[in-house]
Design a protein around this motif. Structure first.
Motif, short mmCIF file in Angstrom:
data_model
loop_
_atom_site.label_atom_id
_atom_site.label_comp_id
_atom_site.label_asym_id
_atom_site.label_seq_id
_atom_site.Cartn_x
_atom_site.Cartn_y
_atom_site.Cartn_z
N ARG A 1 10.18 6.79 25.73
CA ARG A 1 10.41 5.40 25.39
C ARG A 1 11.72 4.94 26.03
N ARG B 1 14.08 3.13 24.86
CA ARG B 1 15.23 3.32 23.96
C ARG B 1 15.75 4.75 24.02
N GLN B 2 14.83 5.70 24.09
CA GLN B 2 15.25 7.10 24.20
C GLN B 2 16.02 7.35 25.49
N SER C 1 22.83 0.95 27.60
CA SER C 1 22.07 0.03 26.76
C SER C 1 20.62 -0.05 27.25
N THR C 2 19.73 -0.48 26.38
CA THR C 2 18.35 -0.69 26.78
C THR C 2 18.27 -1.71 27.92
N ALA D 1 17.67 5.21 27.29
CA ALA D 1 18.98 4.57 27.22
C ALA D 1 19.96 5.43 26.44
N ALA D 2 19.52 5.96 25.31
CA ALA D 2 20.40 6.80 24.50
C ALA D 2 20.79 8.07 25.25
#
Length: 206
Positions: free
Chosen positions: A29, A31-32, A40-41, A34-35
């Protein structure tokens, strides 16, 4: 800044590759990613508008870097057979990056649904096959190899290599890197019509 360059793009590709190897392709994903990349997303989406574009970029990057190492291996070795062995070893962990090989096998699952991924794997095969053909033809010209079917032998060698490495990265305990290279070179000597004792490459007798 161009969307095609910069350290952020590199960190996104590297982070995605790590996630693919760790958990597979389907669970990725944005978001994953980005982390994992520490971004940031929005920064991820700036470079890659969706998951498909991101995964394709990761695949393209891995193919390019992997082929570069195999092409360099063509120059290593005193004899045509030594150079073939060097190219083979460059595709076998631990001489090849194990995570890159595992990433390729994860990406295999996308080829049935995505022509771009299928094209990348076809390009990879064609490039690797050409390396073997060139080395075999050089060995035929020098009198080291006895075969009239360089392309066919290259296909057999590459198919054998792929099968052995698949066993290795699938954690089959009977297939470590040394075993894979030994099995490959034993078969290659037969296919290339080589008689006599094995040669040494990188200090190892094969």
């Amino acid at each position: 800044m161009s969307r095609d360059g910069g350290p952020s793009r590199r960190s996104i590709i590297d982070a995605t590759a790590r996630l693919v190897v760790a958990q597979g392709v389907e669970g990725i994903r944005i978001r994953q990613v980005a982390a994992e990349a520490g971004l940031s997303t929005g920064a991820v989406l700036y470079h890659f508008p969706d998951q498909d574009a991101l995964l394709l970029a990761v695949h393209e990057d891995a193919v390019g870097r992997y082929l570069a190492t195999r092409r360099l291996a063509c120059e290593q070795g005193a004899t045509p057979f030594d150079r073939i062995t060097s190219v083979a070893r460059a595709g076998v962990p631990p001489w090849a990056d194990r995570d890159t090989i595992r990433l390729f096998y994860e990406m295999h699952g996308r080829t049935a649904r995505n022509s771009e991924h299928a094209g990348l794997l076809a390009r990879l095969w064609t490039a690797e096959h050409s390396l073997y053909v060139d080395l075999i033809e050089a060995g035929i010209a020098s009198g080291d190899f006895v075969t009239e079917a360089a392309a066919d032998v290259a296909t057999q060698l590459l198919g054998l290599e792929d099968g052995l490495v698949l066993q290795q990265v699938s954690e089959n305990p009977g297939f470590d890197g040394e075993v894979v290279v030994r099995m490959f070179t034993q078969a290659a000597r037969v296919l290339l019509g080589i008689a006599g004792p094995a040669s040494a490459v990188d200090g190892r007798v094969l």
